[in-house]
Design an enzyme around this catalytic site. Structure first.
Site, PDB file in Angstrom:
ATOM      1  N   ARG A 152       0.835  -1.206   0.000  1.00 58.15           N
ATOM      2  CA  ARG A 152       0.000   0.000   0.000  1.00 58.15           C
ATOM      3  C   ARG A 152       0.870   1.257   0.000  1.00 58.15           C
ATOM      4  NH1 ARG A 152      -3.153   0.903  -1.881  1.00 58.15           N
ATOM      5  NH2 ARG A 152      -4.849   1.792  -0.650  1.00 58.15           N
ATOM      6  N   TYR A 207     -18.180  -1.159  16.407  1.00 56.83           N
ATOM      7  CA  TYR A 207     -17.723   0.011  15.649  1.00 56.83           C
ATOM      8  C   TYR A 207     -18.188   1.302  16.322  1.00 56.83           C
ATOM      9  CZ  TYR A 207     -17.016   3.277  11.789  1.00 56.83           C
ATOM     10  OH  TYR A 207     -16.623   4.346  11.019  1.00 56.83           O
ATOM     11  N   ASP A 209       0.504  -1.786  10.498  1.00 59.54           N
ATOM     12  CA  ASP A 209      -0.875  -2.252  10.526  1.00 59.54           C
ATOM     13  C   ASP A 209      -1.442  -2.023  11.925  1.00 59.54           C
ATOM     14  OD1 ASP A 209      -3.282  -3.613  10.419  1.00 59.54           O
ATOM     15  OD2 ASP A 209      -2.489  -5.249   9.193  1.00 59.54           O
ATOM     16  N   ASN A 230      -6.810   9.611  10.848  1.00 60.87           N
ATOM     17  CA  ASN A 230      -7.889   9.267   9.926  1.00 60.87           C
ATOM     18  C   ASN A 230      -8.147   7.760   9.871  1.00 60.87           C
ATOM     19  OD1 ASN A 230      -9.524   9.902   7.216  1.00 60.87           O
ATOM     20  ND2 ASN A 230      -8.110   8.207   6.782  1.00 60.87           N
ATOM     21  N   LYS A 232     -15.839   4.418  17.712  1.00 62.91           N
ATOM     22  CA  LYS A 232     -15.930   5.805  17.258  1.00 62.91           C
ATOM     23  C   LYS A 232     -16.219   6.760  18.417  1.00 62.91           C
ATOM     24  CE  LYS A 232     -14.166   5.340  14.232  1.00 62.91           C
ATOM     25  NZ  LYS A 232     -13.177   6.009  13.329  1.00 62.91           N
ATOM     26  N   THR A 280     -17.038   6.449  -0.042  1.00 61.17           N
ATOM     27  CA  THR A 280     -15.780   5.718  -0.059  1.00 61.17           C
ATOM     28  C   THR A 280     -16.089   4.224  -0.020  1.00 61.17           C
ATOM     29  OG1 THR A 280     -15.667   5.728   2.348  1.00 61.17           O
ATOM     30  CG2 THR A 280     -14.656   7.599   1.193  1.00 61.17           C
TER      31      THR A 280
END
Length: 288
Positions: free
Chosen positions: A61, A163, A79, A105, A167, A196
């Site tokens: 990447r 999740y 990672d 991000n 957040k 995205t």
């Protein structure tokens, strides 16, 4: 393979339409910046002639982003699913010098709860605690934080969180760090539901929010020249302070409890003089 058509089109728009910044150039690091909103933020700031260091999860990447954004200053790799790699990443970042702005991000979606705890909660905490703090920190969160909870037992045991929990944690890291470091500018930002790959993860073919608005708050804060962009300790959505926020985000007792749980799980205490008395885990240096 790693961007949607909307993101690819936006990268082309940035290349054709964005002009150099009139103010002072800044040195900016963006985690999770090889695709999506992170890559768009990096591309925009590059066109504005800031010095940008990007982060990739692995060497493949890293090679991809060097090709996509040839003007970048450097690439750091690690990672965030692997906390040993996160610690090594912190060491790598410190070795290449100080930053004016770090944008956290990076984030994962649709993984196992243990993986979400590592990538979206413990890793941002470790990077905040172990990396030399810049003048400004920005943390990407989500409106799904509204359904999140502290999950202190899960943080201490490493058993995993949802999740939405992760957040919430991301937003709380921002508001707690702003309290502990009042001489820094630190905020949480929700980009919205944007087109995205993450936005299309569940088979969605459209999203309700503007892709450009989804990354421009980060640019607006990083450059810091427009009215209102000097805000700190807040939760922002599209360049405005968001009123609809989980009450735990600004709960200082909850912040202290979360940071104590982080210290217990990682062995890394947050480097601030005014931490609560129960925050006693010994700081552990990052290891290669």
């Amino acid at each position: 393979m790693y961007n949607t058509r909307q993101v690819a089109d936006e990268l082309a728009w940035i290349d054709e339409n964005v002009h150099p910044f009139d103010g002072s150039s800044k040195r900016i690091l963006i985690t999770g910046s090889t695709a999506g909103a992170g890559q768009l933020t990096a591309a925009y700031l590059l066109k504005r002639r800031h010095t940008v260091v990007v982060h990739a999860r692995n060497e493949q990447r890293a090679a991809d982003v060097r090709q996509d954004l040839p003007g970048i200053d450097d690439v750091v790799t690690g990672d965030l699913l692997d906390l040993d790699q996160t610690r090594a990443l912190a060491q790598q970042i410190n070795s290449i010098g100080a930053f004016d702005v770090i944008i956290h991000n990076a984030g994962e979606y649709g993984l196992q709860d243990v993986e979400l705890l590592n990538s979206n909660s413990l890793s941002p905490y470790l990077l905040t605690a172990l990396v030399t703090p810049p003048r400004q920190l920005i943390y990407l969160t989500s409106d799904l934080h509204l359904s999140g909870d502290l999950k202190l037992d899960e943080v201490r045991s490493g058993s995993g969180i949802s999740y939405g929990d992760s957040k919430l944690h991301m937003a709380m890291i921002a508001t707690a760090a702003a309290r502990f470091w009042p001489d820094r500018q630190i905020n949480a930002v929700a980009p919205g539901w944007i087109p995205t790959r993450m936005g299309f993860h569940n088979g969605n073919t459209s999203t309700p929010d503007s892709l450009r608005d989804g990354y421009m708050t980060q640019v607006w804060l990083a450059e810091g020249t427009e009215p209102g962009s000097d805000v700190t300790g807040e939760f922002l959505f599209h360049q405005r302070v968001e009123a609809r926020v989980n009450k735990l985000v600004h709960d200082t007792q909850a912040q202290d409890s979360l940071f104590a749980a982080y210290a217990e799980q990682t062995g890394v205490s947050f480097p601030a003089a005014n931490l609560p008395p129960d925050h006693k885990a010994a700081r552990r240096e990052p290891t290669a």
